[in-house]
Structure formats: structure tokens, C-alpha cells
Write a protein that holds these residues in place. Structure first.
Motif, PDB file in Angstrom:
ATOM      1  N   TRP A 210      56.045  53.202   5.694  1.00 18.93           N
ATOM      2  CA  TRP A 210      55.792  51.783   5.432  1.00 18.93           C
ATOM      3  C   TRP A 210      55.885  51.457   3.949  1.00 18.93           C
ATOM      4  CZ3 TRP A 210      56.356  48.352   8.916  1.00 18.93           C
ATOM      5  CH2 TRP A 210      56.123  48.664  10.259  1.00 18.93           C
ATOM      6  N   ALA A 211      55.538  52.413   3.095  1.00 21.64           N
ATOM      7  CA  ALA A 211      55.690  52.169   1.657  1.00 21.64           C
ATOM      8  C   ALA A 211      57.159  51.990   1.290  1.00 21.64           C
ATOM      9  CB  ALA A 211      55.065  53.319   0.858  1.00 21.64           C
ATOM     10  N   ILE A 212      58.009  52.835   1.856  1.00 17.73           N
ATOM     11  CA  ILE A 212      59.450  52.713   1.586  1.00 17.73           C
ATOM     12  C   ILE A 212      59.975  51.407   2.163  1.00 17.73           C
ATOM     13  CG2 ILE A 212      61.705  53.715   2.096  1.00 17.73           C
ATOM     14  CD1 ILE A 212      60.343  56.468   2.015  1.00 17.73           C
TER      15      ILE A 212
ATOM     16  N   TRP B  44      49.814  61.310   8.693  1.00 24.46           N
ATOM     17  CA  TRP B  44      49.413  60.169   7.870  1.00 24.46           C
ATOM     18  C   TRP B  44      50.303  60.026   6.634  1.00 24.46           C
ATOM     19  CZ3 TRP B  44      46.863  56.001   8.797  1.00 24.46           C
ATOM     20  CH2 TRP B  44      45.907  55.974   9.799  1.00 24.46           C
ATOM     21  N   ILE B  45      50.682  61.140   6.065  1.00 27.40           N
ATOM     22  CA  ILE B  45      51.584  61.072   4.900  1.00 27.40           C
ATOM     23  C   ILE B  45      52.911  60.437   5.292  1.00 27.40           C
ATOM     24  CG2 ILE B  45      52.927  62.470   3.285  1.00 27.40           C
ATOM     25  CD1 ILE B  45      50.581  64.450   3.212  1.00 27.40           C
ATOM     26  N   PHE B  46      53.473  60.863   6.430  1.00 34.70           N
ATOM     27  CA  PHE B  46      54.741  60.277   6.894  1.00 34.70           C
ATOM     28  C   PHE B  46      54.574  58.806   7.237  1.00 34.70           C
ATOM     29  CE2 PHE B  46      56.466  64.622   8.419  1.00 34.70           C
ATOM     30  CZ  PHE B  46      56.914  64.887   7.134  1.00 34.70           C
ATOM     31  N   PHE B  47      53.473  58.459   7.887  1.00 36.35           N
ATOM     32  CA  PHE B  47      53.231  57.074   8.282  1.00 36.35           C
ATOM     33  C   PHE B  47      53.144  56.158   7.063  1.00 36.35           C
ATOM     34  CE2 PHE B  47      50.269  53.590   9.185  1.00 36.35           C
ATOM     35  CZ  PHE B  47      50.874  53.007  10.289  1.00 36.35           C
ATOM     36  N   VAL B  48      52.297  56.574   6.099  1.00 40.85           N
ATOM     37  CA  VAL B  48      52.138  55.766   4.877  1.00 40.85           C
ATOM     38  C   VAL B  48      53.440  55.736   4.086  1.00 40.85           C
ATOM     39  CG1 VAL B  48      50.913  55.592   2.678  1.00 40.85           C
ATOM     40  CG2 VAL B  48      49.662  56.208   4.772  1.00 40.85           C
ATOM     41  N   GLY B  49      54.138  56.882   4.021  1.00 39.74           N
ATOM     42  CA  GLY B  49      55.399  56.921   3.282  1.00 39.74           C
ATOM     43  C   GLY B  49      56.454  56.014   3.879  1.00 39.74           C
TER      44      GLY B  49
ATOM     45  N   VAL C 259      60.698  44.256  -0.783  1.00 43.85           N
ATOM     46  CA  VAL C 259      60.441  43.648  -2.093  1.00 43.85           C
ATOM     47  C   VAL C 259      61.686  43.721  -2.969  1.00 43.85           C
ATOM     48  CG1 VAL C 259      59.082  43.842  -4.211  1.00 43.85           C
ATOM     49  CG2 VAL C 259      57.974  44.106  -1.987  1.00 43.85           C
ATOM     50  N   GLY C 260      62.400  44.860  -2.925  1.00 44.96           N
ATOM     51  CA  GLY C 260      63.635  44.986  -3.707  1.00 44.96           C
ATOM     52  C   GLY C 260      64.680  43.984  -3.291  1.00 44.96           C
ATOM     53  N   ALA C 261      64.812  43.774  -1.972  1.00 46.73           N
ATOM     54  CA  ALA C 261      65.798  42.791  -1.499  1.00 46.73           C
ATOM     55  C   ALA C 261      65.451  41.396  -1.975  1.00 46.73           C
ATOM     56  CB  ALA C 261      65.871  42.838   0.027  1.00 46.73           C
ATOM     57  N   ILE C 262      64.134  41.073  -1.918  1.00 45.27           N
ATOM     58  CA  ILE C 262      63.717  39.748  -2.387  1.00 45.27           C
ATOM     59  C   ILE C 262      63.993  39.586  -3.877  1.00 45.27           C
ATOM     60  CG2 ILE C 262      61.718  38.244  -2.728  1.00 45.27           C
ATOM     61  CD1 ILE C 262      60.540  39.440  -0.159  1.00 45.27           C
ATOM     62  N   LEU C 263      63.683  40.623  -4.657  1.00 46.64           N
ATOM     63  CA  LEU C 263      63.926  40.543  -6.106  1.00 46.64           C
ATOM     64  C   LEU C 263      65.411  40.421  -6.410  1.00 46.64           C
ATOM     65  CD1 LEU C 263      61.372  43.204  -7.429  1.00 46.64           C
ATOM     66  CD2 LEU C 263      61.186  40.708  -7.496  1.00 46.64           C
TER      67      LEU C 263
END
Length: 630
Positions: free
Chosen positions: A154-156, A147-152, A162-166
Motif C-alpha cells: 500500500w505504501a508503494i 505485515w511488511i508485505f502488506f504495508v509495503g 501521489v507521483g501521478a498527481i504531482l
């Protein structure tokens, strides 16, 4: 006895244990004694044998049992044969395996044989089986880690998105090409003196969709603009055009003043202020042979005991436009007019702004325009002492700076042909003029004459080349001949799409014989990106004259003018970026009247460039999408 029976005998009992194959020189008795003293171990490491020899010995039925072979080993070397020695020791070093015998099922006597590597050998990695992996499927530690890897992950991923859009939003955008300033968009309507303006002028300017209305301020009033009566005239003129898109431009003559002016009176009273004039004190005769412009009399006037230069009208004295005193005076005039609402200036007599301090005699011209001229005629001399002096461009730039500092939208230019463009350029910046939109060349005259003596294409190339590749010229429609055989609308269309701004006198042929609709079409074309920011290219099509305007990503325009009396085929070589077929954008007013039915054109119609015949004394504008060169 077979191999398995022998192993069973050595292991003893029904317990799960392992035995070691005897090495050379070791008897069965020794082996059995050691086995009796040591408790059985389910798994033991045995003497290493060559795999190929071991398999071969096991499969050979002639070797009855291992005990018998061991008994005769000392006599015939059979044990060396079984172990694969046979005198070749390097084969043993090539591969040494660990053999493990583990008894399996007690009932049927099955056994498990494990063969591994020893002496530092590395077994092949086979990974974990599905059953082994499933043991960890529900393990809390591994569930939490997954779960940590999965959430990590998708968070990344979302963070990068979001960074690309900004970055896209915040990155500096490519600056869009700025539209041309109003005085370059044009055209400009040319009227008479300031005091002759009337409400009808607004409709006259509207006909040509004028961006500017040019009026002339008399020379005697140039330095009197702060007087109430003069100021009132200018205010009325500006108020007349309020609410319209037309702006006021004044033609000024700043290089001489009347004898009665305050400047002259101050110079008479204060000798220090005489530096603004060409003032020579004393002497009984004129200082040199300078003549009045266009005349045959001396340019010097006697004033008390001095001579003062007067090249123009009698009773008007020339000013040194490069003197600091005049710079302050005329700079104040420009700023005051800008404050009254004037937004552009065209200066007259600019070639006389800088005069020689040496006062040397003029030299005879090497190529006089008229062979009948003599030493008493103005045209007999080259006038290098009084015109186009070094530093002229810098002097004009000083006044341009005053205008720009007071109003960024205002401009300062000339009202006459500069004749020598190089003299108007800055000494410190290559190819930069000291003025906006210069006026240069005889192209308008050459286009309008019935039978020009020079090639129109060459004259066009020469005019734009000598004025500067990036220059934006004034095209003076007053130079169009009154008896021109050309369709005035054809000349207006052709000249209006060249780099520059048309200046249309309201009493000229180009105004009186061209409809408002034609000027509206011209204005629309001049607002296009291909015209304002596009590249200019010429095409050899003698006797036709042709050029194109194109900006990447926009439709291009091909302009063709036929100055002859007959229809002419567009026989120029079509470059790779021009398509064969184009769309008719616009054409001169008499185009279809001067050509046969088969060669008539229509708005938005398609024409094949190879088959096109241009009507006599006419212009046509074609639009196209450039083709990519292979």
C-alpha cells in the motif's frame, strides 16, 4: 500365499520395517541371513521393478506365492517375467520406481506402500496442504513478514498515486491559443485629420465597436512632432479616448518633406546630409524622364545649382527611406509618438520608399491603363525605377522593429493597397511581411459592383492566395461603391468574417447604412475561437460565395453571400464534415425583406442546407457542429 503375506513373512515380527525384494540369483536363505544380522529399519529402498509388471503379477491369482516363484526362477525365468525383463532392457530404463513397504496398523495388518522415483527422477510438485499451511498462520516470523508485505504494497501504491498527481500538476500545460492582438480584432474607425477630432468621434467609434480610431497627421508635420504645438494636438487626441477601449492609430506620410523643413535646410548647409535625398549636383537639365506622380511634369526641381527629386507636391522633396540618416530621424518620430500614447501607425506612399540609385529612365509600360496616354503622361511608364524596389520589405521591417521594441502592443502597417505583396516580404524569411496587417486586393470593390465581370469566388481565392495563406489583411470599406445594389450590412458581415480587420471610414456607406446591432453581432463572432484561430475553407456555389471558419472543439460558421437580384439555392456540394441541418446565427438587415415568406429565416432557427434559398443581395451566417468523417 498373496503378496502382502509374503511381505509380512520377509519383514519378520510385528515391528514396522521394510524388506527388499530378491534380485535374480539370490536365494531366500541369503535374504533371511542378511535380515537376521541387520537390525530392522522402518523404511528401506528396494530393487526397482517395472510398475506395470508388478501390478500385473500381484493381480494374477495363478502365481501362488513369491517363494515358490523364486525357487523355479533359475529354471523357467519367472523372476524375469515378474520384474518385466523378458529380454527387453530398454523398458527398465524408461521408468524406474522406488517401492517402500511400511507396516501400518498392528492389529489388522494394514501396510503403507510408497512408490517414488530414483536415478535422478524428479517427483511431481504437489504443494502444501491446508493443514500444513495453517501451522505457519500464527508463526511470529510469517505474521511479521505478511505485515511488511502488506504495508509495503500500500505504501508503494499510494506513492505511485501521489507521483501521478504531482506529474499531472507539475507537467507543462498545453498553451491556450492566444487571443488576437487588438489591432487584428478590429474593426477600426477611420476619421479625418488630427486637428478635426471631437467628442462626437467617441460615439461614432462606439457604434462599430471600434478597437482603433485612425486619424491622419499631415505630411508637413511628420518630422515636426516634437514641436510643442504639434505635440499638444496629439496629446489632446489621446486624452479624448482615455477611458474607452478604442486606441489611437495615426496615418503618416514620411517619404517627403517641405523645402522649409529643417532636414532640407541642413542638407543645403551640409553636403554630407544630402544622402537622405535624391540630390544631383550640377547639370543644366533634369537627370532623367521621371514625372510627378499622376501628372505630366518633370519630377525634378531646380535648387540652386542642383536638381532634387520631387515626385509629389511642389516644394516637397523625396526622402530615401533606406538611408541610415532618415532611419534615425523617422525612428525617433515613431518612438516619440509612442511615448505620447499612439499605439499604431499606417504609412502612406510605401512603394516609393526605396528608389533606384542608377537614376535610369523609366520604360514604357507594356500594358498602359489608358491608350490616350503619351510620353508626357505618368501612366505611360512602368515606374520600375521609383516603385517596388528590391529590399522594400527589409526597410519596412527596420521601422517595424523600432515600433515593437518600444511597445509590444503597437503595430506598423500601410494605409494603401500594397499592389505587389511579394515586394513587401522579407528577403531572408519566406512569406513573412516587413509590416503587420497589409492591405491588398480589389475584393471589396468587386463585391459591391452590380454585375462583376469576374467570378467572386475566384477573386476571393486569388486575393487570399497571393497575399499569403496566413496573412491578415485590412478590408477597406471605403472601396464599397456609393451606388452599390448590395445590402451594406451583407457586405460588412461577409467581409468581417474573412481573415483580416475591417477599416470603416465614418463617411462610408458601410458605416452610415449599417446599424450598431449588426456591428455588435459581428464583433461577437470575431471573438469566437473558430474565427480567431480556425481554418478557412471555400465552397463552390456559383453564383453564391461561401466559406466556413472552424476550429476543432468549437462550433463552426458557414457564411453565404448572394450578390444577385434573385433568391439562390445553396446548390453547392456539401462536404462530409458539414451537416445537412444548421442553426441560423445571424443574417443581413434586409434579408427577410427580399425573400418570400416560405424562405424567411429567424435567429436561432434551424434550416436544411439542401432546401435553403438565400435572399438576393444578402448574407447569412449559419453555425454548426462538424460531423466526423467515417
Amino acid at each position: 500365499m498373496n503378496l502382502f503375506s509374503r511381505l509380512k513373512r520377509l519383514g519378520g515380527g510385528n515391528s514396522r520395517n521394510s524388506v527388499t525384494l530378491p534380485a535374480n540369483g539370490v536365494s531366500d536363505t541369503t535374504i533371511n541371513a542378511a535380515a537376521a544380522e541387520t537390525p530392522p529399519d522402518p523404511t528401506e529402498v528396494y530393487k526397482t521393478i517395472a510398475e506395470d509388471r508388478f501390478l500385473g503379477a500381484s493381480a494374477n491369482p495363478e502365481k501362488g506365492d513369491m517363494v515358490q516363484d523364486e525357487k523355479v526362477a533359475h529354471a523357467d525365468g519367472a523372476d524375469e517375467q515378474m520384474l518385466g525383463l523378458n529380454g527387453v532392457e530398454d523398458k527398465l530404463a524408461e521408468r524406474r520406481d522406488e517401492v517402500k513397504f511400511v507396516k501400518g496398523d498392528h492389529q489388522n495388518g494394514d501396510a503403507k506402500i510408497d512408490i517414488g522415483t530414483v536415478n535422478g527422477g524428479k517427483p511431481a510438485f504437489t504443494g502444501m496442504s491446508k493443514e500444513e499451511l495453517m501451522k505457519y498462520a500464527n508463526d511470529p516470523f510469517w505474521v511479521r513478514l505478511r505485515w511488511i508485505f502488506f504495508v509495503g504494497f500500500w505504501a508503494i501504491w499510494v506513492g505511485m498515486l501521489v507521483g501521478a498527481i504531482l506529474i499531472i500538476i507539475g507537467a507543462p500545460k498545453c498553451a491556450a491559443p492566444q487571443p488576437l492582438p487588438w489591432y487584428k480584432r478590429g474593426p477600426h474607425a477611420k476619421f479625418g485629420a488630427v486637428d478635426t477630432c471631437s467628442r462626437e468621434d467617441i460615439q461614432v467609434a462606439k457604434k462599430i465597436v471600434s478597437a482603433g480610431a485612425i486619424y491622419e497627421l499631415p505630411a508637413a508635420l511628420t518630422y515636426d512632432v516634437k514641436k510643442p504645438e504639434v505635440e499638444e494636438q496629439i496629446k489632446n487626441l489621446v486624452a479624448l479616448y482615455q477611458g474607452s477601449e478604442t486606441r489611437i492609430i495615426l496615418d503618416l506620410t514620411p517619404n517627403y518633406v517641405a523645402k522649409e523643413s529643417q532636414l532640407v535646410q541642413d542638407a543645403i548647409a551640409d553636403p554630407e546630409k544630402r544622402s537622405a535625398f535624391v540630390w544631383v549636383s550640377g547639370g543644366s537639365s533634369p537627370p532623367n524622364n521621371w514625372l510627378k506622380v499622376g501628372g505630366n511634369r518633370s519630377a525634378w526641381e531646380k535648387l540652386d545649382d542642383s536638381y532634387v527629386l520631387s515626385q509629389f507636391q511642389d516644394g516637397y522633396y523625396d526622402l530615401k527611406m533606406n538611408s541610415s540618416f532618415i532611419r534615425n530621424e523617422f525612428g525617433g518620430v515613431l518612438k516619440h509618438l509612442l511615448g505620447l500614447g499612439v499605439q499604431g501607425f499606417r504609412l502612406k506612399n510605401t512603394k516609393f520608399f526605396v528608389l533606384s540609385d542608377g537614376l535610369e529612365n523609366e520604360v514604357t509600360s507594356a500594358v498602359p491603363k489608358d491608350r490616350n496616354w503619351g510620353p508626357g503622361d505618368y501612366g505611360f511608364y512602368d515606374h520600375k525605377q521609383t516603385t517596388f524596389q528590391s529590399g522594400l520589405g527589409d526597410v519596412l521591417y527596420d521601422y517595424l522593429s523600432i515600433v515593437k521594441n518600444a511597445s509590444e502592443e503597437a503595430f506598423l502597417s500601410v494605409a494603401e493597397d500594397v499592389i505587389q505583396p511579394q515586394a513587401y516580404k522579407l528577403s531572408t524569411v519566406p512569406d513573412a511581411y516587413g509590416i503587420d496587417i497589409p492591405m491588398y486586393g480589389d475584393l471589396v470593390k468587386v463585391l459591391s459592383v452590380p454585375k462583376p465581370k469576374i467570378s467572386l469566388q475566384n477573386d476571393l481565392d486569388s486575393t487570399l492566395d497571393l497575399s499569403g495563406k496566413n496573412s491578415w489583411l485590412q478590408w477597406n470599406f471605403a472601396d464599397i461603391s456609393l451606388d452599390t445594389p448590395q445590402d451594406p450590412s451583407a457586405l460588412a458581415m461577409f467581409l468581417s468574417l474573412l481573415p483580416g480587420v475591417p477599416v470603416v471610414p465614418v463617411d462610408a456607406v458601410a458605416y452610415q447604412n449599417v446599424t450598431e446591432e449588426t456591428y455588435r453581432q459581428i464583433t461577437l463572432l470575431r471573438k469566437s475561437a473558430s474565427y480567431m484561430h480556425g481554418e478557412l475553407a471555400y465552397y463552390q456555389a456559383d453564383p453564391l460565395v461561401a466559406f466556413s471558419r472552424i476550429k476543432s472543439g468549437n462550433p463552426g460558421y458557414l457564411v453565404i453571400f448572394n450578390p444577385t437580384e434573385l433568391p439562390q439555392a445553396s446548390n453547392f456540394t456539401i462536404p462530409k464534415n458539414l451537416p445537412d441541418k444548421m442553426t441560423v446565427s445571424y443574417f443581413s438587415e434586409r434579408y427577410n425583406s427580399n425573400v418570400e415568406n416560405a424562405n424567411k429565416v429567424s435567429h436561432s432557427g434551424r434550416v436544411n442546407l439542401k432546401d435553403l434559398k438565400v435572399a438576393p443581395h444578402s448574407s447569412i451566417i449559419l453555425t454548426y457542429v462538424p460531423e466526423k468523417a467515417e
